[in-house]
Design a protein around this motif. Structure first.
Motif, short mmCIF file in Angstrom:
data_model
loop_
_atom_site.label_atom_id
_atom_site.label_comp_id
_atom_site.label_asym_id
_atom_site.label_seq_id
_atom_site.Cartn_x
_atom_site.Cartn_y
_atom_site.Cartn_z
N TYR A 333 -26.01 14.25 49.32
CA TYR A 333 -27.25 15.02 49.40
C TYR A 333 -28.13 14.42 50.49
O TYR A 333 -27.94 13.27 50.92
N VAL A 334 -29.12 15.22 50.94
CA VAL A 334 -30.05 14.80 51.98
C VAL A 334 -31.39 14.54 51.33
O VAL A 334 -31.90 15.36 50.57
N GLY A 335 -31.95 13.37 51.61
CA GLY A 335 -33.24 13.00 51.05
C GLY A 335 -34.01 12.11 52.01
O GLY A 335 -33.77 12.13 53.23
N THR A 336 -34.94 11.35 51.47
CA THR A 336 -35.77 10.49 52.31
C THR A 336 -35.48 9.03 52.00
O THR A 336 -35.29 8.65 50.85
N ASP A 337 -35.43 8.23 53.06
CA ASP A 337 -35.31 6.79 52.93
C ASP A 337 -36.49 6.19 53.68
O ASP A 337 -36.45 6.01 54.92
N GLY A 338 -37.57 5.92 52.95
CA GLY A 338 -38.81 5.51 53.61
C GLY A 338 -39.41 6.67 54.37
O GLY A 338 -39.64 7.75 53.82
N LYS A 345 -24.98 9.16 49.45
CA LYS A 345 -23.71 9.36 48.77
C LYS A 345 -23.92 9.14 47.28
O LYS A 345 -24.46 8.11 46.87
N GLY A 346 -23.49 10.09 46.44
CA GLY A 346 -23.70 10.00 45.00
C GLY A 346 -24.55 11.15 44.50
O GLY A 346 -24.63 12.21 45.14
N VAL A 347 -25.18 10.95 43.35
CA VAL A 347 -26.06 11.97 42.76
C VAL A 347 -27.42 11.36 42.50
O VAL A 347 -27.54 10.17 42.21
N ASP A 348 -28.44 12.19 42.62
CA ASP A 348 -29.82 11.72 42.46
C ASP A 348 -30.20 11.74 40.98
O ASP A 348 -31.01 12.55 40.53
N GLU A 349 -29.56 10.86 40.19
CA GLU A 349 -29.85 10.72 38.77
C GLU A 349 -30.06 9.25 38.44
O GLU A 349 -29.55 8.37 39.14
N VAL A 350 -30.81 9.01 37.36
CA VAL A 350 -31.12 7.63 36.97
C VAL A 350 -30.37 7.30 35.69
O VAL A 350 -30.51 7.98 34.67
N VAL A 351 -29.53 6.27 35.74
CA VAL A 351 -28.82 5.74 34.58
C VAL A 351 -29.14 4.25 34.50
O VAL A 351 -28.87 3.52 35.46
N PRO A 352 -29.75 3.78 33.40
CA PRO A 352 -30.12 2.36 33.31
C PRO A 352 -28.94 1.44 33.57
O PRO A 352 -27.87 1.58 32.98
N GLY A 353 -29.13 0.50 34.49
CA GLY A 353 -28.11 -0.49 34.78
C GLY A 353 -27.01 -0.02 35.71
O GLY A 353 -26.03 -0.73 35.92
N LEU A 354 -27.13 1.20 36.26
CA LEU A 354 -26.07 1.74 37.10
C LEU A 354 -26.68 2.52 38.25
O LEU A 354 -27.53 3.40 38.03
N ASP A 355 -26.26 2.21 39.49
CA ASP A 355 -26.71 2.95 40.69
C ASP A 355 -25.71 4.06 40.96
O ASP A 355 -24.53 3.81 41.23
N SER A 357 -26.28 6.41 43.38
CA SER A 357 -26.37 6.89 44.76
C SER A 357 -26.78 5.74 45.67
O SER A 357 -27.38 4.75 45.23
N SER A 358 -26.44 5.89 46.95
CA SER A 358 -26.81 4.90 47.96
C SER A 358 -26.90 5.60 49.31
O SER A 358 -26.33 6.68 49.51
N VAL A 359 -27.67 4.99 50.26
CA VAL A 359 -27.82 5.57 51.60
C VAL A 359 -26.48 5.48 52.32
O VAL A 359 -25.90 4.39 52.45
N PHE A 360 -26.00 6.62 52.80
CA PHE A 360 -24.74 6.64 53.53
C PHE A 360 -24.99 6.65 55.03
O PHE A 360 -24.32 5.93 55.78
N GLU A 361 -25.95 7.46 55.49
CA GLU A 361 -26.32 7.51 56.90
C GLU A 361 -27.82 7.69 57.02
O GLU A 361 -28.36 8.69 56.53
N LYS A 362 -28.50 6.72 57.66
CA LYS A 362 -29.93 6.85 57.90
C LYS A 362 -30.14 7.52 59.25
O LYS A 362 -29.57 7.09 60.26
#
Length: 465
Positions: A333-338, A345-355, A357-362
């Motif tokens: 997905y496309v979002g904002t990094d700063g 890369k991944g999904v924009d969901e929050v799971v305690p203790g587990l990431d 999503s992460s930035v794939f290309e800034k």
């Protein structure tokens, strides 16, 4: 008014079988019968063990609702004892026993029942069955598929569905019953009702003492050709002290094993040597008890099996979680990094203790350079089917930012101020003439931006910083 029991118990091995797998007990506060089964698995050991555990209830002080709890607890302890016996000797695997017990507190009865042994009560000349058979044939009667008369001669009338067998699901039927002086109670193994009709049983129970009644009932079963053990317990509810006193009576396999005449090992060997063989005893036939009940093996090492189940469940959960996580890492997905647009890369969901999503290309594209609508989309994240689609979204966003950057910003001309004319303070009868020298000013028009020929709404570009 306090009531008491006048009781008698009797057991007969029968004319065909050479070992007695029935056990029974009669005491001032408890009437109990257990019919063991399993053929080579030592049914006499099962019935004896059940009676020896449950007979401990024969004591005063267990009254009212406590009777149900006491009966249930005793049956469960007997069930655990059977499980222990199989652990000690695997040759006993598959043995089981019925249990029918009446606990008496002087005012009412507590009934615990499991299997096809029976409990009856005769009151005012009428015989009533207190227990409900846990048999295949009884289930057909309950469903209305056969009549009670047909059940009496059904070829599978001895096929039992529930017994005490060491498995954790051996729960008895429990019920509180009323009792009154003059009632006659009777417990019996299936060797009696499978061969003697209820009319004959009722006639025998209508007269005589408990001692004479148990003899007469067993005699009827033997004369009817019963090929099973036959055991009866009969008790009268009386207002006076019982004629039999308070001495308990133990009969059948439980009495034999208690006397030391045969131990569990001997009983097992004797059961293995049994054969029905008919009256002539010609050769070893198939033991009717082996056809009566064919349970699954009791659940031994239950803790180990439960642990295995837990491990399997955790494995399934872990496997499902791994597949789910693996799926998320194939999403983009496309979002904002700063301050910049980025591909994640991944999904924009929050799971305690587990990431997830992460930035794939800034990207080098600043969020502030986007039109208002596009900026709001990016800040809320834009889902993409794959990486190529995400990069295409970034290209379109860059194009929109370039269009806004290329558009000139509109300029505005200040509006001239118009002085209001002063009204005359003195009213005149004729309307005044408009002054010829006073100019009338027209406000200057605000410039309007013309729509662009591109894909971006010009108004969206107003928010570009």
């Amino acid at each position: 008014m306090t009531l008491s029991l006048d009781y008698a118990a009797l057991s007969d091995v029968g004319r065909v079988r050479r070992n007695n797998e029935d056990s029974a007990y009669a005491g001032p506060h408890l009437l109990l019968l257990a019919d063991g089964m399993g053929g080579a698995a030592a049914g006499e050991v099962a019935s004896s063990a059940a009676v020896q555990v449950i007979r401990r209830l024969d004591k005063p002080g267990i009254t009212g609702p406590d009777m149900m709890e006491a009966l249930a607890g005793a049956v469960h302890r007997a069930n655990e004892r059977l499980s222990e016996l199989v652990e000690e000797d695997p040759e006993r695997e598959g043995m089981g026993s019925t249990v029918t017990a009446l606990l008496f507190d002087g005012q009412q009865l507590g009934l615990a029942h499991l299997g096809d042994s029976r409990a009856y009560r005769m009151r005012d000349g009428l015989l009533y069955q207190l227990s409900h058979d846990h048999t295949f044939v009884q289930s057909l009667v309950d469903e209305g598929r056969i009549s009670k008369e047909e059940a009496f001669t059904h070829p599978h009338r001895n096929l039992i569905l529930r017994v005490l067998d060491g498995r954790p699901d051996s729960d008895p039927d429990l019920e509180i019953l009323d009792v009154q002086a003059g009632d006659r109670l009777m417990l019996c193994s299936d060797g009696l009702p499978d061969y003697v009709s209820e009319q004959v049983i009722a006639t025998s129970m209508a007269e005589g003492t408990p001692d004479s009644v148990v003899v007469e009932l067993i005699t009827h079963a033997l004369e009817a050709g019963s090929n099973d053990n036959i055991t009866c317990v009969v008790a009268d509810v009386v207002e006076t002290e019982p004629a039999s006193g308070t001495q308990p009576q133990l009969v059948g396999a439980a009495a034999e094993l208690a006397q030391g005449g045969t131990g569990p090992a001997t009983a097992t060997m004797r059961a293995q040597g049994d054969g029905d063989g008919g009256a002539g005893g010609g050769g070893r036939g198939l033991d009717p008890e082996e056809l009566r009940y064919a349970p699954q093996a009791p659940k031994r090492f239950l803790w180990l099996r439960r642990l295995a189940v837990v491990v399997v469940i955790l494995g399934l959960i872990g496997g499902g979680g791994w597949f789910a996580y693996n799926w998320t890492q194939k999403q983009y997905y496309v979002g904002t990094d700063g301050d910049y647009v980025a591909i994640f890369k991944g999904v924009d969901e929050v799971v305690p203790g587990l990431d997830l999503s992460s930035v794939f290309e800034k990207q080098t594209l600043l969020v502030d350079k986007l039109p208002t609508y596009s900026r709001e989309q990016v800040e809320g994240t834009i889902q993409a089917d794959n990486l190529a689609a995400a990069r295409q979204i970034v290209t379109e966003l860059q194009h929109a930012a370039d269009e806004c950057a290329a558009k000139p910003k509109p300029t505005t001309t200040p509006k001239p101020t118009v002085k209001p004319t002063t009204k005359p303070s003195t009213p005149v009868s004729t309307p005044p003439k408009p002054p010829a020298t006073t100019p009338v000013s027209t406000p200057a028009s605000t410039p309007v931006s013309t729509p662009s020929n591109g894909t971006v709404n010009p108004d969206d570009c107003d928010g570009v910083r």
